[in-house]
Design an enzyme around this catalytic site. Sequence first.
Site, PDB file in Angstrom:
ATOM      1  N   ARG A 158     -11.256  16.796   7.319  1.00 41.59           N
ATOM      2  CA  ARG A 158     -12.160  17.047   6.185  1.00 41.59           C
ATOM      3  C   ARG A 158     -13.539  17.431   6.693  1.00 41.59           C
ATOM      4  O   ARG A 158     -14.046  16.815   7.640  1.00 41.59           O
ATOM      5  CB  ARG A 158     -12.288  15.795   5.309  1.00 41.59           C
ATOM      6  CG  ARG A 158     -11.044  15.462   4.547  1.00 41.59           C
ATOM      7  CD  ARG A 158     -11.178  14.161   3.785  1.00 41.59           C
ATOM      8  NE  ARG A 158     -10.030  13.310   4.048  1.00 41.59           N
ATOM      9  CZ  ARG A 158     -10.004  11.997   3.872  1.00 41.59           C
ATOM     10  NH1 ARG A 158     -11.051  11.367   3.404  1.00 41.59           N
ATOM     11  NH2 ARG A 158      -8.926  11.307   4.146  1.00 41.59           N
ATOM     12  N   HIS A 202     -17.108   2.939   8.967  1.00 43.14           N
ATOM     13  CA  HIS A 202     -15.644   2.949   8.999  1.00 43.14           C
ATOM     14  C   HIS A 202     -15.243   4.326   9.531  1.00 43.14           C
ATOM     15  O   HIS A 202     -15.284   5.334   8.816  1.00 43.14           O
ATOM     16  CB  HIS A 202     -15.095   2.723   7.575  1.00 43.14           C
ATOM     17  CG  HIS A 202     -13.594   2.783   7.499  1.00 43.14           C
ATOM     18  ND1 HIS A 202     -12.807   1.670   7.313  1.00 43.14           N
ATOM     19  CD2 HIS A 202     -12.734   3.824   7.616  1.00 43.14           C
ATOM     20  CE1 HIS A 202     -11.544   2.021   7.305  1.00 43.14           C
ATOM     21  NE2 HIS A 202     -11.467   3.330   7.492  1.00 43.14           N
ATOM     22  N   LEU A 203     -14.909   4.371  10.820  1.00 37.94           N
ATOM     23  CA  LEU A 203     -14.628   5.661  11.460  1.00 37.94           C
ATOM     24  C   LEU A 203     -13.155   5.724  11.849  1.00 37.94           C
ATOM     25  O   LEU A 203     -12.754   5.227  12.907  1.00 37.94           O
ATOM     26  CB  LEU A 203     -15.513   5.840  12.706  1.00 37.94           C
ATOM     27  CG  LEU A 203     -17.021   5.631  12.511  1.00 37.94           C
ATOM     28  CD1 LEU A 203     -17.756   5.756  13.837  1.00 37.94           C
ATOM     29  CD2 LEU A 203     -17.567   6.627  11.493  1.00 37.94           C
ATOM     30  N   ARG A 253      -2.910  -2.071  -3.108  1.00 37.77           N
ATOM     31  CA  ARG A 253      -4.094  -1.258  -2.836  1.00 37.77           C
ATOM     32  C   ARG A 253      -4.079  -0.069  -3.799  1.00 37.77           C
ATOM     33  O   ARG A 253      -3.087   0.657  -3.890  1.00 37.77           O
ATOM     34  CB  ARG A 253      -4.046  -0.738  -1.402  1.00 37.77           C
ATOM     35  CG  ARG A 253      -5.225   0.144  -1.114  1.00 37.77           C
ATOM     36  CD  ARG A 253      -5.100   0.851   0.197  1.00 37.77           C
ATOM     37  NE  ARG A 253      -6.287   1.644   0.435  1.00 37.77           N
ATOM     38  CZ  ARG A 253      -6.293   2.778   1.120  1.00 37.77           C
ATOM     39  NH1 ARG A 253      -5.188   3.250   1.641  1.00 37.77           N
ATOM     40  NH2 ARG A 253      -7.422   3.429   1.289  1.00 37.77           N
ATOM     41  N   GLY A 275     -10.132   3.099  13.430  1.00 35.66           N
ATOM     42  CA  GLY A 275      -9.591   3.628  14.689  1.00 35.66           C
ATOM     43  C   GLY A 275     -10.637   4.028  15.719  1.00 35.66           C
ATOM     44  O   GLY A 275     -10.626   3.533  16.848  1.00 35.66           O
ATOM     45  N   GLY A 294     -10.025   9.332   8.358  1.00 37.20           N
ATOM     46  CA  GLY A 294     -11.060   9.509   7.336  1.00 37.20           C
ATOM     47  C   GLY A 294     -12.234   8.634   7.753  1.00 37.20           C
ATOM     48  O   GLY A 294     -12.024   7.654   8.460  1.00 37.20           O
ATOM     49  N   HIS A 321     -12.983   3.442   0.848  1.00 35.85           N
ATOM     50  CA  HIS A 321     -12.894   2.456   1.942  1.00 35.85           C
ATOM     51  C   HIS A 321     -13.651   1.181   1.580  1.00 35.85           C
ATOM     52  O   HIS A 321     -14.073   0.430   2.465  1.00 35.85           O
ATOM     53  CB  HIS A 321     -13.492   2.980   3.275  1.00 35.85           C
ATOM     54  CG  HIS A 321     -12.807   4.159   3.860  1.00 35.85           C
ATOM     55  ND1 HIS A 321     -13.511   5.215   4.415  1.00 35.85           N
ATOM     56  CD2 HIS A 321     -11.496   4.456   4.013  1.00 35.85           C
ATOM     57  CE1 HIS A 321     -12.654   6.112   4.866  1.00 35.85           C
ATOM     58  NE2 HIS A 321     -11.425   5.680   4.639  1.00 35.85           N
ATOM     59  N   GLU A 334      -8.231  -4.871   5.760  1.00 36.45           N
ATOM     60  CA  GLU A 334      -8.198  -4.644   4.316  1.00 36.45           C
ATOM     61  C   GLU A 334      -7.100  -5.479   3.655  1.00 36.45           C
ATOM     62  O   GLU A 334      -7.253  -5.951   2.538  1.00 36.45           O
ATOM     63  CB  GLU A 334      -7.961  -3.150   4.042  1.00 36.45           C
ATOM     64  CG  GLU A 334      -9.172  -2.299   4.412  1.00 36.45           C
ATOM     65  CD  GLU A 334      -8.819  -0.872   4.736  1.00 36.45           C
ATOM     66  OE1 GLU A 334      -8.234  -0.632   5.819  1.00 36.45           O
ATOM     67  OE2 GLU A 334      -9.126   0.021   3.935  1.00 36.45           O
ATOM     68  N   GLY A 352     -14.036   3.618  15.421  1.00 37.96           N
ATOM     69  CA  GLY A 352     -15.073   2.581  15.521  1.00 37.96           C
ATOM     70  C   GLY A 352     -14.635   1.409  16.399  1.00 37.96           C
ATOM     71  O   GLY A 352     -15.438   0.846  17.139  1.00 37.96           O
ATOM     72  N   LYS A 401       3.508   0.715   2.933  1.00 38.98           N
ATOM     73  CA  LYS A 401       3.113  -0.263   3.954  1.00 38.98           C
ATOM     74  C   LYS A 401       3.113  -1.630   3.284  1.00 38.98           C
ATOM     75  O   LYS A 401       2.700  -1.737   2.119  1.00 38.98           O
ATOM     76  CB  LYS A 401       1.686   0.015   4.446  1.00 38.98           C
ATOM     77  CG  LYS A 401       1.587   1.179   5.400  1.00 38.98           C
ATOM     78  CD  LYS A 401       0.199   1.205   6.028  1.00 38.98           C
ATOM     79  CE  LYS A 401      -0.109   2.580   6.536  1.00 38.98           C
ATOM     80  NZ  LYS A 401      -1.502   2.963   6.409  1.00 38.98           N
ATOM     81  N   ASN A 427       0.867  -1.183   0.000  1.00 43.88           N
ATOM     82  CA  ASN A 427       0.000   0.000   0.000  1.00 43.88           C
ATOM     83  C   ASN A 427       0.901   1.229   0.000  1.00 43.88           C
ATOM     84  O   ASN A 427       1.499   1.569   1.018  1.00 43.88           O
ATOM     85  CB  ASN A 427      -0.881  -0.045   1.258  1.00 43.88           C
ATOM     86  CG  ASN A 427      -1.784   1.167   1.381  1.00 43.88           C
ATOM     87  OD1 ASN A 427      -1.769   2.065   0.521  1.00 43.88           O
ATOM     88  ND2 ASN A 427      -2.559   1.215   2.451  1.00 43.88           N
TER      89      ASN A 427
HETATM   90  P1  AMP Z   1      -7.436   5.115  11.534  1.00 44.94           P
HETATM   91  O1  AMP Z   1      -7.458   6.190  10.488  1.00 44.94           O
HETATM   92  O2  AMP Z   1      -8.395   4.018  11.295  1.00 44.94           O
HETATM   93  O3  AMP Z   1      -6.046   4.643  11.856  1.00 44.94           O
HETATM   94  O4  AMP Z   1      -7.958   5.819  12.882  1.00 44.94           O
HETATM   95  C1  AMP Z   1      -7.198   6.811  13.501  1.00 44.94           C
HETATM   96  C2  AMP Z   1      -8.069   7.567  14.468  1.00 44.94           C
HETATM   97  O5  AMP Z   1      -8.608   6.670  15.464  1.00 44.94           O
HETATM   98  C3  AMP Z   1      -7.287   8.583  15.278  1.00 44.94           C
HETATM   99  O6  AMP Z   1      -7.227   9.796  14.609  1.00 44.94           O
HETATM  100  C4  AMP Z   1      -8.110   8.676  16.539  1.00 44.94           C
HETATM  101  O7  AMP Z   1      -8.966   9.781  16.398  1.00 44.94           O
HETATM  102  C5  AMP Z   1      -8.945   7.428  16.591  1.00 44.94           C
HETATM  103  N1  AMP Z   1      -8.713   6.658  17.810  1.00 44.94           N
HETATM  104  C6  AMP Z   1      -7.728   5.786  18.081  1.00 44.94           C
HETATM  105  N2  AMP Z   1      -7.853   5.293  19.329  1.00 44.94           N
HETATM  106  C7  AMP Z   1      -8.962   5.865  19.866  1.00 44.94           C
HETATM  107  C8  AMP Z   1      -9.629   5.780  21.129  1.00 44.94           C
HETATM  108  N3  AMP Z   1      -9.172   4.994  22.111  1.00 44.94           N
HETATM  109  N4  AMP Z   1     -10.740   6.526  21.287  1.00 44.94           N
HETATM  110  C9  AMP Z   1     -11.206   7.310  20.311  1.00 44.94           C
HETATM  111  N5  AMP Z   1     -10.615   7.445  19.114  1.00 44.94           N
HETATM  112  C10 AMP Z   1      -9.507   6.747  18.892  1.00 44.94           C
END
Ligand code: AMP
Length: 397
Positions: A241, A208-209, A91, A331, A212, A180, A384, A333, A14, A7
Site C-alpha cells: 500500500r 505497529h509495523l 475480530r 513483524g 500493513g 490496528h 491482539e 517492529g 485463525k 479471526n
Molecule cells: P506482520 O504483518 O506483523 O506479520 O509482519 C510481517 C512483516 O514483518 C513481513 O512482511 C516482513 O517484512 C517483516 N519482518 C519479519 N521478520 C523481519 C525481520 N527479521 N526483519 C525485518 N522485517 C521482518
Amino acid sequence: MKILVVNCGSSSIKYQVFNMTDESVLAKGLVDRVGIPGTVLKHEPTGKDEVVIKKDLPDHTEGMKLVLEVLVNKEYGVIADMTEIGAVGHRVVHGGEGFAKSTIIDGKVKQVIRECFDIAPLHNPPNLMGIEACQELMPSVPHVAVFDTAFHQTMKPEYFMYALPYDVYRDYKVRRYGFHGTSHFYVSHRAAEMMGKPFEECKIITLHLGNGGSMAAIKDGRVVDTSMGFTPLEGLVMGTRSGDVDPAIVFFLMDKLNMNSDEANSYFNKKSGMLGLSGVSNDLRDIMEAAKSGNERAQLALDVYHNRIKSYIGSYIAELNGCDCIVFTAGVGENGIENREAICKDLDSLGIIMDNEKNKVRGKEVDVSAADSKVRIFIIPTNEELVIARDTFGLAK
Ligand code: AMP
C-alpha cells in the site's frame, strides 16, 4: 472459563483457545484456503506436536466445523467437549462510528457490521461470515465483536475530519477511523505498565509495523491521532500500500494508465508501497537483502519507508507536546533490528536515543533506549488475541 478467539479473512480462519483462569493459550491454529482447492488446517496444541489436516472445505461454516472437531479430538484436542467454551470473541475490522468498545453480538450489531461493508469490503464480509458460521455451530454461548476501529473512536473531530465538504461526512461517514486499534491498545497499556505509570497519565507513540503499518499518538488514555484513515490505505508506506500520496495522483494515473476506480483501488492497495517502489518484494527482509547486494531501488524503498515513519514521529511529538515512550510492534517492529535503528537515528534533538547494542534483539519485550534518552524506546510483541479474549471474558461474565 475458556474462550475461543476467531479471526476470519476471506479465505482463512485463525483461532486461539484461552483458559482465562491464567490467560494461557491452550491451542492456536489456522485454516487456510477456505473455499479454494487445497484447504489446509494447521493446529498447534500447546506443548504438543503440530497437526496438519488437508481437506477441501467449501465455506467458513465447514471450516469452523473442522476447527471444533479438532478442538475436541481425543488425541490432539484441548477440551473435552464444546460446553467448555464459555464464549467466542471475533475480530471485526470496521465498526464505523457505532462502537468505541467491544460488544455482545446481536442482530443490530450485525447490521452495523454489514453497513460497513462499503468502507471495508475486504474485511467486514468475511468477519461477518465467520460470526454467522460460529453462531450456527455454537448458538447457546455469547459471541463478542472486538473492533479494530474501537480504540481510535476516542479521537476528537479536529483529528478525524478531512477538509472535504462537510456533507460527505454527514451523508457517507467519510472521516478518519484508524485501524490496528486492538494492537495499539495492547502495546500502549503494556508500555504504561513497563514505565510504572497510570495509562491515563502517559504520552505514548505506538508503531505497529507489519505488512500493513500504522502509528498512533496516545495521551490522557485516549488516541489523539493515528496514521490510517477512512481505510487502511492512508499513512505509512506498507508492503503493497502506498500510504499518503497527493490525491491528485489518483486522478492523474487513472487517466494515464486508463484505470477505472476498482483498478485504481487495487493499484494503490496491492501494487504500490514497498513492492511497487523496490520492484523486489513486499517483504522487508527480501528488500533489505537486495539493498545489501547493491539494488538501489531497494535501498530507496527502505529510505522512503523509514523517513515516512520519522516524519510521523515528529508530527506526533508536536501533537502530544512531548512523549514518554515510543513502542515498536508487529513483524518489522518486533524483528527489524536495522529498521528500528534507521528510524531512531538522528532523533536525539527530540529526546530519542537508542542503545544500538540493546536493540539487537527480536520478538522480546524490552527497553532499548540509551541511559540518556528522555524518551523510552520499547519493543513489545503485540497480542491482539489476548485483548479479544479479555474483552470477551469480561462481557460474557
Ligand atoms: P506482520 O504483518 O506483523 O506479520 O509482519 C510481517 C512483516 O514483518 C513481513 O512482511 C516482513 O517484512 C517483516 N519482518 C519479519 N521478520 C523481519 C525481520 N527479521 N526483519 C525485518 N522485517 C521482518
